[in-house]
Design an enzyme around this catalytic site. Structure first.
Site, PDB file in Angstrom:
ATOM      1  N   ASP A  74       0.846  -1.203   0.000  1.00 28.03           N
ATOM      2  CA  ASP A  74       0.000   0.000   0.000  1.00 28.03           C
ATOM      3  C   ASP A  74       0.887   1.261   0.000  1.00 28.03           C
ATOM      4  O   ASP A  74       0.881   2.028   0.952  1.00 28.03           O
ATOM      5  CB  ASP A  74      -0.944  -0.013   1.220  1.00 28.03           C
ATOM      6  CG  ASP A  74      -0.221  -0.081   2.560  1.00 28.03           C
ATOM      7  OD1 ASP A  74       0.965  -0.501   2.593  1.00 28.03           O
ATOM      8  OD2 ASP A  74      -0.816   0.302   3.580  1.00 28.03           O
ATOM      9  N   ASP A 122       7.447   3.728   3.123  1.00 19.27           N
ATOM     10  CA  ASP A 122       8.298   2.569   3.412  1.00 19.27           C
ATOM     11  C   ASP A 122       7.993   1.394   2.482  1.00 19.27           C
ATOM     12  O   ASP A 122       8.878   0.591   2.182  1.00 19.27           O
ATOM     13  CB  ASP A 122       8.235   2.158   4.895  1.00 19.27           C
ATOM     14  CG  ASP A 122       6.840   1.864   5.386  1.00 19.27           C
ATOM     15  OD1 ASP A 122       5.884   2.532   4.951  1.00 19.27           O
ATOM     16  OD2 ASP A 122       6.691   0.964   6.217  1.00 19.27           O
ATOM     17  N   ASP A 123       6.762   1.337   1.959  1.00 17.08           N
ATOM     18  CA  ASP A 123       6.461   0.344   0.909  1.00 17.08           C
ATOM     19  C   ASP A 123       7.337   0.617  -0.311  1.00 17.08           C
ATOM     20  O   ASP A 123       7.819  -0.320  -0.964  1.00 17.08           O
ATOM     21  CB  ASP A 123       5.001   0.448   0.477  1.00 17.08           C
ATOM     22  CG  ASP A 123       4.034   0.151   1.598  1.00 17.08           C
ATOM     23  OD1 ASP A 123       3.531  -0.970   1.683  1.00 17.08           O
ATOM     24  OD2 ASP A 123       3.786   1.075   2.420  1.00 17.08           O
ATOM     25  N   ASN A 171       1.205   0.463  17.209  1.00 18.10           N
ATOM     26  CA  ASN A 171       1.414   1.873  16.867  1.00 18.10           C
ATOM     27  C   ASN A 171       0.092   2.621  16.730  1.00 18.10           C
ATOM     28  O   ASN A 171      -0.060   3.727  17.222  1.00 18.10           O
ATOM     29  CB  ASN A 171       2.320   2.036  15.613  1.00 18.10           C
ATOM     30  CG  ASN A 171       1.812   1.321  14.373  1.00 18.10           C
ATOM     31  OD1 ASN A 171       0.760   0.694  14.365  1.00 18.10           O
ATOM     32  ND2 ASN A 171       2.573   1.419  13.297  1.00 18.10           N
ATOM     33  N   GLU A 216      -1.019  -2.922  15.677  1.00 18.42           N
ATOM     34  CA  GLU A 216      -0.246  -2.290  14.601  1.00 18.42           C
ATOM     35  C   GLU A 216      -1.184  -2.039  13.409  1.00 18.42           C
ATOM     36  O   GLU A 216      -2.109  -2.813  13.149  1.00 18.42           O
ATOM     37  CB  GLU A 216       0.932  -3.221  14.243  1.00 18.42           C
ATOM     38  CG  GLU A 216       1.855  -2.730  13.144  1.00 18.42           C
ATOM     39  CD  GLU A 216       1.328  -2.984  11.741  1.00 18.42           C
ATOM     40  OE1 GLU A 216       1.628  -2.183  10.834  1.00 18.42           O
ATOM     41  OE2 GLU A 216       0.585  -3.976  11.571  1.00 18.42           O
ATOM     42  N   ASN A 262      -1.278  -2.394  10.029  1.00 13.64           N
ATOM     43  CA  ASN A 262      -1.652  -3.352   8.974  1.00 13.64           C
ATOM     44  C   ASN A 262      -2.610  -4.422   9.491  1.00 13.64           C
ATOM     45  O   ASN A 262      -3.459  -4.912   8.752  1.00 13.64           O
ATOM     46  CB  ASN A 262      -0.405  -4.035   8.388  1.00 13.64           C
ATOM     47  CG  ASN A 262       0.456  -3.075   7.595  1.00 13.64           C
ATOM     48  OD1 ASN A 262       0.013  -1.972   7.264  1.00 13.64           O
ATOM     49  ND2 ASN A 262       1.677  -3.475   7.301  1.00 13.64           N
ATOM     50  N   HIS A 278       9.697   0.459   8.128  1.00 19.53           N
ATOM     51  CA  HIS A 278       9.149  -0.875   8.406  1.00 19.53           C
ATOM     52  C   HIS A 278       9.297  -1.887   7.258  1.00 19.53           C
ATOM     53  O   HIS A 278       9.826  -2.985   7.433  1.00 19.53           O
ATOM     54  CB  HIS A 278       7.650  -0.774   8.721  1.00 19.53           C
ATOM     55  CG  HIS A 278       7.285   0.225   9.758  1.00 19.53           C
ATOM     56  ND1 HIS A 278       7.337  -0.052  11.104  1.00 19.53           N
ATOM     57  CD2 HIS A 278       6.841   1.510   9.667  1.00 19.53           C
ATOM     58  CE1 HIS A 278       6.933   1.009  11.793  1.00 19.53           C
ATOM     59  NE2 HIS A 278       6.628   1.966  10.943  1.00 19.53           N
ATOM     60  N   ASP A 279       8.704  -1.537   6.112  1.00 17.90           N
ATOM     61  CA  ASP A 279       8.411  -2.568   5.111  1.00 17.90           C
ATOM     62  C   ASP A 279       9.626  -3.269   4.489  1.00 17.90           C
ATOM     63  O   ASP A 279       9.567  -4.482   4.240  1.00 17.90           O
ATOM     64  CB  ASP A 279       7.499  -1.993   4.024  1.00 17.90           C
ATOM     65  CG  ASP A 279       6.103  -1.709   4.558  1.00 17.90           C
ATOM     66  OD1 ASP A 279       5.726  -2.312   5.587  1.00 17.90           O
ATOM     67  OD2 ASP A 279       5.389  -0.887   3.953  1.00 17.90           O
TER      68      ASP A 279
HETATM   69  C1  PIR Z   1       3.309   3.283   9.027  1.00 15.66           C
HETATM   70  C2  PIR Z   1       2.198   2.720   8.394  1.00 15.66           C
HETATM   71  C3  PIR Z   1       0.938   3.147   8.761  1.00 15.66           C
HETATM   72  C4  PIR Z   1       0.766   4.078   9.762  1.00 15.66           C
HETATM   73  C5  PIR Z   1       1.877   4.607  10.411  1.00 15.66           C
HETATM   74  N1  PIR Z   1       1.708   5.501  11.430  1.00 15.66           N
HETATM   75  C6  PIR Z   1       3.154   4.207  10.028  1.00 15.66           C
HETATM   76  C7  PIR Z   1       2.284   1.606   7.376  1.00 15.66           C
HETATM   77  C8  PIR Z   1       3.629   1.190   6.813  1.00 15.66           C
HETATM   78  O1  PIR Z   1       3.606   1.222   5.390  1.00 15.66           O
HETATM   79  C9  PIR Z   1       3.853  -0.239   7.307  1.00 15.66           C
HETATM   80  O2  PIR Z   1       3.496  -1.215   6.332  1.00 15.66           O
HETATM   81  C10 PIR Z   1       2.930  -0.397   8.487  1.00 15.66           C
HETATM   82  N2  PIR Z   1       1.780   0.397   8.046  1.00 15.66           N
HETATM   83  C11 PIR Z   1       3.513   0.011   9.826  1.00 15.66           C
HETATM   84  O3  PIR Z   1       2.539   0.026  10.812  1.00 15.66           O
HETATM   85 CA    CA Z   2       2.899  -0.669   4.106  1.00 20.13          CA
END
Ligand code: PIR
Ligand code: CA
Length: 312
Positions: free
Chosen positions: A11, A15-16, A161, A167, A169, A242-243
């Site tokens: 998505d 970071d994707d 988060n 989290e 996703n 992250h990704d």
């Molecule tokens: C990162 C993401 C969504 C919200 C925040 N605050 C930060 C996305 C990132 O792309 C990653 O896949 C995942 N969701 C981290 O929670």
């Molecule tokens: Ca993502």
């Protein structure tokens, strides 16, 4: 060396974008398909972003299919415009995409690729909400035995988060996540325990800024905006990227170390819907099919990204 065949379900999202570039620029990866899911932004926006990132990364021969525009049961995803902006990639420049999205639904493309390739050779790398992966497992249950592994970014054993214990996703489609975690394919959960070690430090950003390639210039924009937004919105001095951690795990599992542990997704709790309940008490059942990533080799992780940026 045999390349690792992967499908990225994403998505994009800053970071994707880094994850796609890492896959595209790594000699160890054979990227078979990119599929998109509503998450950081709407399905229209993230699909357009995926096409443009793919163009930048010379992925013209990789099929890209759009998938779920909303979760299985819940009304709509909560997009993360606070972190990724209105477009999903605010403040970055990318080539206009002129190549076409695959006519199939993302879930169907995943099924077709997994059924076409030899058994246990394809790794799924979901880095957004798990809606498409759950749908794929229901369209063709045979994929569960055929897939080599599911290496996903999502969840966390100790922290959330978007909520104290959930989290993004997983929380956006907890029912889909539940379906995915209850299927018996091997799953590596690359969650916040791991990705909070993947901080884009000033030193990392400097190294990338010194590289003179289109991908590196784009990465510099991505990390600059991601840093600003994480600071403003969450108070982080350096943003967790992250990704690409999930892609790094596929490239070299010694860079992202995981331990075997039963994991179940809570989807009914008033406060805990979207929590990945991870049993780290020690005695792991012999048939445990899930593991949780806990330790990142930061230097080798960032080197993978730097080397990929040089190649693109
Ligand atoms: C990162 C993401 C969504 C919200 C925040 N605050 C930060 C996305 C990132 O792309 C990653 O896949 C995942 N969701 C981290 O929670
Ligand atoms: Ca993502």
């Amino acid at each position: 060396m045999d390349k690792k065949k992967i499908i990225i379900d994403c998505d994009p999202g800053y970071d994707d974008a880094v994850a796609i570039l890492l896959a595209a620029g790594s000699p160890a990866i054979d990227l078979l398909a990119i599929t998109t899911v509503a998450g950081n932004q709407t399905i229209e926006k993230v699909t357009k972003n995926a096409l443009r990132i793919a163009k930048l990364a010379h992925l013209e021969n990789v099929p890209i299919a759009a998938g779920a525009s909303r979760p299985l049961l819940r009304q709509a995803v909560t997009v993360a415009a606070n972190i990724h902006g209105e477009s999903g990639l605010d403040g970055t420049t990318l080539p206009e995409a002129e190549y076409k999205v695959d006519p199939r639904h993302a879930a169907q493309l995943i099924v077709d690729v997994v059924m076409r390739e030899p058994e246990k050779t394809v790794t799924l790398v979901p880095i957004g909400p798990l809606t498409n992966i759950a749908l794929a497992a229901r369209i063709e249950p045979k994929i569960v035995d055929r897939v080599k592994e599911v290496v996903l970014m999502g969840g966390g054993a100790h922290i959330g988060n978007i909520k104290p214990m959930a989290e993004f996703n997983i929380e956006n489609d907890p029912e889909a996540a539940h379906i995915v975690f209850e299927e018996k394919w091997p799953i590596v959960m690359v969650g916040l325990d791991l990705t909070y070690q993947a901080l884009a430090t000033a030193a990392v950003k400097e190294k990338i800024a010194e590289i003179d390639t289109p991908a590196a210039r784009f990465l510099t924009q991505v990390l600059a905006r991601f840093s600003e937004n994480y600071k403003r919105s969450k108070g982080f001095d350096e943003p967790p990227v992250h990704d690409p951690c999930a892609v790094a795990r596929v490239i070299d599992e010694t860079i992202v170390k995981a331990v075997s542990a039963p994991i179940h997704v809570e989807y009914r709790g008033d406060y805990t819907a979207g929590m990945t309940v991870t049993d780290l008490r020690g005695k792991v059942p012999a048939d445990c099919h899930t593991s949780v990533a806990l330790e990142l080799d930061r230097e080798r992780f960032w080197n993978l990204i730097i080397e990929a940026a040089k190649r693109l």
